[in-house]
Design a protein around this motif. Structure first.
Motif, PDB file in Angstrom:
ATOM      1  N   ARG A   1       7.421   5.862   0.762  1.00 56.82           N
ATOM      2  CA  ARG A   1       7.264   6.090   2.205  1.00 56.82           C
ATOM      3  C   ARG A   1       6.190   5.190   2.808  1.00 56.82           C
ATOM      4  O   ARG A   1       5.374   5.619   3.621  1.00 56.82           O
ATOM      5  CB  ARG A   1       6.941   7.559   2.487  1.00 56.82           C
ATOM      6  CG  ARG A   1       8.021   8.519   2.011  1.00 56.82           C
ATOM      7  CD  ARG A   1       7.724   9.939   2.420  1.00 56.82           C
ATOM      8  NE  ARG A   1       8.792  10.836   2.007  1.00 56.82           N
ATOM      9  CZ  ARG A   1       8.844  12.125   2.312  1.00 56.82           C
ATOM     10  NH1 ARG A   1       7.873  12.664   3.044  1.00 56.82           N
ATOM     11  NH2 ARG A   1       9.839  12.878   1.911  1.00 56.82           N
ATOM     12  N   LEU A   2       6.244   3.930   2.427  1.00 56.01           N
ATOM     13  CA  LEU A   2       5.256   2.976   2.912  1.00 56.01           C
ATOM     14  C   LEU A   2       5.803   2.053   3.989  1.00 56.01           C
ATOM     15  O   LEU A   2       5.099   1.141   4.432  1.00 56.01           O
ATOM     16  CB  LEU A   2       4.711   2.145   1.740  1.00 56.01           C
ATOM     17  CG  LEU A   2       3.780   2.904   0.787  1.00 56.01           C
ATOM     18  CD1 LEU A   2       3.415   2.038  -0.401  1.00 56.01           C
ATOM     19  CD2 LEU A   2       2.527   3.369   1.519  1.00 56.01           C
ATOM     20  N   ILE A   3       7.047   2.249   4.407  1.00 56.36           N
ATOM     21  CA  ILE A   3       7.584   1.474   5.519  1.00 56.36           C
ATOM     22  C   ILE A   3       8.391   2.398   6.422  1.00 56.36           C
ATOM     23  O   ILE A   3       8.902   3.433   5.987  1.00 56.36           O
ATOM     24  CB  ILE A   3       8.473   0.293   5.061  1.00 56.36           C
ATOM     25  CG1 ILE A   3       9.636   0.774   4.189  1.00 56.36           C
ATOM     26  CG2 ILE A   3       7.662  -0.742   4.319  1.00 56.36           C
ATOM     27  CD1 ILE A   3      10.585  -0.343   3.810  1.00 56.36           C
ATOM     28  N   ALA A   4       8.479   2.008   7.689  1.00 58.48           N
ATOM     29  CA  ALA A   4       9.296   2.729   8.667  1.00 58.48           C
ATOM     30  C   ALA A   4      10.481   1.846   9.032  1.00 58.48           C
ATOM     31  O   ALA A   4      10.301   0.692   9.428  1.00 58.48           O
ATOM     32  CB  ALA A   4       8.471   3.063   9.910  1.00 58.48           C
TER      33      ALA A   4
ATOM     34  N   ASP B   1       8.472   7.514  12.754  1.00 58.76           N
ATOM     35  CA  ASP B   1       8.070   6.364  13.562  1.00 58.76           C
ATOM     36  C   ASP B   1       7.040   5.508  12.841  1.00 58.76           C
ATOM     37  O   ASP B   1       6.828   4.347  13.192  1.00 58.76           O
ATOM     38  CB  ASP B   1       7.483   6.827  14.900  1.00 58.76           C
ATOM     39  CG  ASP B   1       8.526   7.495  15.780  1.00 58.76           C
ATOM     40  OD1 ASP B   1       9.716   7.139  15.649  1.00 58.76           O
ATOM     41  OD2 ASP B   1       8.157   8.377  16.570  1.00 58.76           O
ATOM     42  N   ALA B   2       6.370   6.099  11.859  1.00 58.21           N
ATOM     43  CA  ALA B   2       5.344   5.383  11.111  1.00 58.21           C
ATOM     44  C   ALA B   2       5.424   5.802   9.647  1.00 58.21           C
ATOM     45  O   ALA B   2       5.871   6.904   9.337  1.00 58.21           O
ATOM     46  CB  ALA B   2       3.957   5.694  11.672  1.00 58.21           C
ATOM     47  N   PRO B   3       5.017   4.932   8.722  1.00 57.48           N
ATOM     48  CA  PRO B   3       5.007   5.302   7.306  1.00 57.48           C
ATOM     49  C   PRO B   3       4.103   6.498   7.064  1.00 57.48           C
ATOM     50  O   PRO B   3       3.043   6.627   7.685  1.00 57.48           O
ATOM     51  CB  PRO B   3       4.461   4.047   6.617  1.00 57.48           C
ATOM     52  CG  PRO B   3       4.674   2.942   7.590  1.00 57.48           C
ATOM     53  CD  PRO B   3       4.549   3.555   8.943  1.00 57.48           C
ATOM     54  N   THR B   4       4.522   7.372   6.147  1.00 58.34           N
ATOM     55  CA  THR B   4       3.751   8.594   5.892  1.00 58.34           C
ATOM     56  C   THR B   4       3.206   8.664   4.477  1.00 58.34           C
ATOM     57  O   THR B   4       2.546   9.632   4.120  1.00 58.34           O
ATOM     58  CB  THR B   4       4.638   9.828   6.141  1.00 58.34           C
ATOM     59  OG1 THR B   4       5.786   9.765   5.283  1.00 58.34           O
ATOM     60  CG2 THR B   4       5.100   9.886   7.587  1.00 58.34           C
ATOM     61  N   GLY B   5       3.487   7.653   3.655  1.00 56.60           N
ATOM     62  CA  GLY B   5       3.047   7.682   2.270  1.00 56.60           C
ATOM     63  C   GLY B   5       1.547   7.507   2.128  1.00 56.60           C
ATOM     64  O   GLY B   5       0.861   6.994   3.028  1.00 56.60           O
ATOM     65  N   GLU B   6       1.045   7.924   0.981  1.00 60.35           N
ATOM     66  CA  GLU B   6      -0.388   7.801   0.712  1.00 60.35           C
ATOM     67  C   GLU B   6      -0.790   6.329   0.688  1.00 60.35           C
ATOM     68  O   GLU B   6      -0.166   5.511   0.014  1.00 60.35           O
ATOM     69  CB  GLU B   6      -0.716   8.454  -0.630  1.00 60.35           C
ATOM     70  CG  GLU B   6      -2.193   8.433  -0.975  1.00 60.35           C
ATOM     71  CD  GLU B   6      -2.489   9.117  -2.292  1.00 60.35           C
ATOM     72  OE1 GLU B   6      -3.649   9.083  -2.723  1.00 60.35           O
ATOM     73  OE2 GLU B   6      -1.543   9.685  -2.883  1.00 60.35           O
ATOM     74  N   GLY B   7      -1.838   5.993   1.427  1.00 57.26           N
ATOM     75  CA  GLY B   7      -2.316   4.619   1.464  1.00 57.26           C
ATOM     76  C   GLY B   7      -1.681   3.769   2.541  1.00 57.26           C
ATOM     77  O   GLY B   7      -1.999   2.588   2.666  1.00 57.26           O
ATOM     78  N   ALA B   8      -0.761   4.339   3.333  1.00 55.48           N
ATOM     79  CA  ALA B   8      -0.133   3.560   4.401  1.00 55.48           C
ATOM     80  C   ALA B   8      -1.158   3.241   5.479  1.00 55.48           C
ATOM     81  O   ALA B   8      -2.001   4.076   5.818  1.00 55.48           O
ATOM     82  CB  ALA B   8       1.028   4.343   5.006  1.00 55.48           C
ATOM     83  N   PRO B   9      -1.123   2.036   6.047  1.00 55.91           N
ATOM     84  CA  PRO B   9      -2.092   1.676   7.085  1.00 55.91           C
ATOM     85  C   PRO B   9      -1.817   2.429   8.377  1.00 55.91           C
ATOM     86  O   PRO B   9      -0.711   2.910   8.619  1.00 55.91           O
ATOM     87  CB  PRO B   9      -1.868   0.176   7.265  1.00 55.91           C
ATOM     88  CG  PRO B   9      -0.449  -0.027   6.882  1.00 55.91           C
ATOM     89  CD  PRO B   9      -0.189   0.936   5.761  1.00 55.91           C
ATOM     90  N   SER B  10      -2.815   2.496   9.199  1.00 59.90           N
ATOM     91  CA  SER B  10      -2.673   3.168  10.485  1.00 59.90           C
ATOM     92  C   SER B  10      -1.892   2.287  11.451  1.00 59.90           C
ATOM     93  O   SER B  10      -1.690   1.092  11.219  1.00 59.90           O
ATOM     94  CB  SER B  10      -4.053   3.459  11.074  1.00 59.90           C
ATOM     95  OG  SER B  10      -4.702   2.234  11.411  1.00 59.90           O
ATOM     96  N   GLU B  11      -1.479   2.884  12.551  1.00 59.38           N
ATOM     97  CA  GLU B  11      -0.775   2.123  13.576  1.00 59.38           C
ATOM     98  C   GLU B  11      -1.662   1.021  14.137  1.00 59.38           C
ATOM     99  O   GLU B  11      -1.193  -0.072  14.456  1.00 59.38           O
ATOM    100  CB  GLU B  11      -0.323   3.068  14.689  1.00 59.38           C
ATOM    101  CG  GLU B  11       0.544   2.401  15.745  1.00 59.38           C
ATOM    102  CD  GLU B  11       1.107   3.390  16.742  1.00 59.38           C
ATOM    103  OE1 GLU B  11       1.746   2.944  17.710  1.00 59.38           O
ATOM    104  OE2 GLU B  11       0.898   4.607  16.552  1.00 59.38           O
ATOM    105  N   GLU B  12      -2.964   1.301  14.241  1.00 55.83           N
ATOM    106  CA  GLU B  12      -3.890   0.292  14.749  1.00 55.83           C
ATOM    107  C   GLU B  12      -3.977  -0.896  13.797  1.00 55.83           C
ATOM    108  O   GLU B  12      -4.021  -2.056  14.220  1.00 55.83           O
ATOM    109  CB  GLU B  12      -5.279   0.904  14.955  1.00 55.83           C
ATOM    110  CG  GLU B  12      -5.361   1.923  16.087  1.00 55.83           C
ATOM    111  CD  GLU B  12      -4.731   3.265  15.714  1.00 55.83           C
ATOM    112  OE1 GLU B  12      -4.504   3.503  14.496  1.00 55.83           O
ATOM    113  OE2 GLU B  12      -4.445   4.056  16.625  1.00 55.83           O
ATOM    114  N   ASP B  13      -4.004  -0.611  12.486  1.00 55.86           N
ATOM    115  CA  ASP B  13      -4.038  -1.697  11.506  1.00 55.86           C
ATOM    116  C   ASP B  13      -2.764  -2.537  11.582  1.00 55.86           C
ATOM    117  O   ASP B  13      -2.808  -3.769  11.553  1.00 55.86           O
ATOM    118  CB  ASP B  13      -4.196  -1.138  10.095  1.00 55.86           C
ATOM    119  CG  ASP B  13      -5.613  -0.658   9.820  1.00 55.86           C
ATOM    120  OD1 ASP B  13      -6.533  -1.108  10.526  1.00 55.86           O
ATOM    121  OD2 ASP B  13      -5.786   0.172   8.905  1.00 55.86           O
TER     122      ASP B  13
END
Length: 498
Positions: A389-392, A262-274
């Motif tokens: 893994r920087l996009i969902a 449901d959300a990107p899991t890669g290192e450096g991915a922004p949070s859902e709030e961001d």
């Protein structure tokens, strides 16, 4: 009587028919027998085999078995090319008919085996799926040969014939599509089987050597040419689908991972709030030909928030759908592929005062020493986002198939070159409309740069809020930017064309 069924006792026994009626034309080895019996016992069968494993041998005999044992039997054989039908499969069929002599009731012509208007087999390849119609029968066998290379629109047309049985055969040279899925995500819908080169008589020694089947020498040649761990060697010899082909843009595992989360899991991915504070950008790919789709893809940060597709419609309808989505989502920018019919959509959106940017995929890349054109640059960055893994992505089967169908090359000067839509059509693949819309959605104004997802992800936005950080190594100028070769990239402000 011409239409009399001479062999009703073999209606459910293709192996018996082959051995007792067509015996002079040879007997099946173990995997060929398994293939014959699978068709008799299952409604849908999919066979992936090594090069030279004898699939065509079995297909020719299955065609004759079906037509000769049923009063209203029809067989439609669909393949990727006319050569495969006329020079490969029908040549094998001719050899069987010649060997069987008077044991058969029909007459073989170019592309057809005919007993009566209600009993025949026909083989062809076509560029137009509308040509695959008119063959309805309560006893229709649909065979799709070289299924890994047949267009998805042709599979759809074949399904509309409502065959009582369907047989797919091919090689493991694909990472998406109906044939691939018949051995993966939809394998529960098929009796699926695999024929490795090491299961054929010339390798097992179970039977006398079979001329024409793959040999140990053939395998050695492939190993020298490709290497033992090369995806093409694995597909051609072991009949195993690789996760990705050597020139594939992305692999299946990476795409499935992006669609699973449901959300990107890669290192450096922004949070859902961001991401929630990010603007919405919409990518639009406008359908050009009869089977193409028009697609709208909207993203907020690294998440796709809307993906809408519809059959080819006029430019006014496409512009209206785009304007509606932009209003509903509060989109800050719209990126439209303005090649072909897209120019009309751009013009109409400008009239509506929408924040539209026209994009020419064929224009010069922002890093021209690395990429042949803008399309190559955009998709190469999309590749990195997916692999890292920087996009969902939405769980969309057609989008996955299109992403997995994309290939690239590297020119002699070291430029990445994406396969064109024309080249995709030559491989009997549909236009990647959903993938194009996705790539367009990941552009950012005002300079039409490619958003990368690098951290730190957010920068202050004038007037409050945040905006995506410029990609590392790609400066974002106030008006123009020097490119790799001393040229410039002129920003495309909202309502102007790049």
């Amino acid at each position: 009587m011409k239409n009399e069924v001479r062999y009703p006792e073999y209606r459910d026994d293709p192996a018996g028919f082959v051995e007792n009626v067509l015996g002079a034309a040879g007997k099946p080895y173990s995997k060929q027998r398994e293939m014959l019996e699978a068709v008799a016992g299952s409604r849908r069968v999919s066979v992936v085999g090594a090069n030279g494993c004898g699939k065509g041998w079995a297909l020719a005999r299955l065609i004759l078995w079906w037509v000769e044992t049923r009063a209203r039997a029809k067989v439609v054989v669909l393949s990727s090319t006319q050569r495969q039908v006329r020079e490969v499969l029908w040549q094998e069929l001719a050899a069987v008919v010649d060997a069987a002599g008077d044991a058969l009731s029909g007459k073989l012509t170019k592309g057809r085996y005919f007993i009566s208007p209600d009993r025949f087999a026909i083989g062809f390849a076509t560029n137009n799926p509308d040509n695959i119609h008119g063959f309805h029968s309560p006893e229709l066998l649909m065979i799709v040969d070289e299924a890994h290379a047949v267009r998805e629109s042709h599979f759809d047309a074949a399904l509309r014939l409502n065959p009582v049985k369907t047989l797919l055969t091919g090689n493991a040279f694909s990472t998406s599509g109906t044939f691939y899925e018949s051995h993966h995500g939809k394998r529960h819908q098929y009796h699926h089987m695999r024929i490795s080169a090491y299961e054929t008589p010339n390798l097992t020694g179970e039977e006398p050597a079979r001329p024409g089947l793959i040999t140990a020498e053939d395998i050695a040649d492939k190993a020298l040419h490709w290497g033992l761990d090369h995806p093409k060697f694995i597909a051609a010899v072991y009949a195993q689908f690789p996760d990705t082909l050597e020139d594939s843009l992305v692999g299946r595992t990476a795409v499935e991972d992006a669609m699973r989360e449901d959300a990107p899991t890669g290192e450096g991915a922004p949070s859902e709030e961001d991401d929630a504070r990010e603007p919405v950008y919409i990518g639009v790919d406008v359908g050009r030909f009869g089977t193409d789709e028009s697609v709208l893809c909207a993203r907020r940060g690294q998440r796709i928030v809307a993906l809408k597709s519809f059959g080819r419609v006029d430019t006014m309808r496409t512009a209206g759908e785009t304007a509606l989505m932009a209003r509903e989502l509060g989109a800050e920018a719209i990126f439209v592929d303005e090649g072909g019919l897209g120019g009309g959509v751009v013009d109409r959106l400008r009239e509506l005062k929408a924040p539209v940017h026209g994009v020419q995929f064929g224009r010069k890349a922002m890093h021209p020493t690395r990429f042949r054109n803008l399309r190559s640059e955009i998709f190469w960055e999309l590749r990195r986002l997916i692999n890292d893994r920087l996009i969902a992505l939405p769980d969309d089967e057609e989008l996955a198939a299109q992403l997995l169908s994309l290939r690239y090359d590297v020119s002699s000067s070291g430029q990445v070159v994406m396969e064109s839509k024309r080249e995709l059509r030559k491989r009997n693949l549909p236009s990647p409309d959903r993938a194009d819309a996705l790539a367009l959605a990941f552009m950012t104004p005002p300079s039409l740069q490619i958003w990368t997802g690098y951290e730190p992800f957010l920068l202050p936005r004038s007037g409050g809020g945040t905006r995506p950080r410029p990609p590392v190594g790609i400066p974002v100028p106030p008006s123009t930017s020097a490119d790799d070769e001393g040229g410039s990239v002129v920003p495309a402000e909202a309502g102007t064309s790049q």
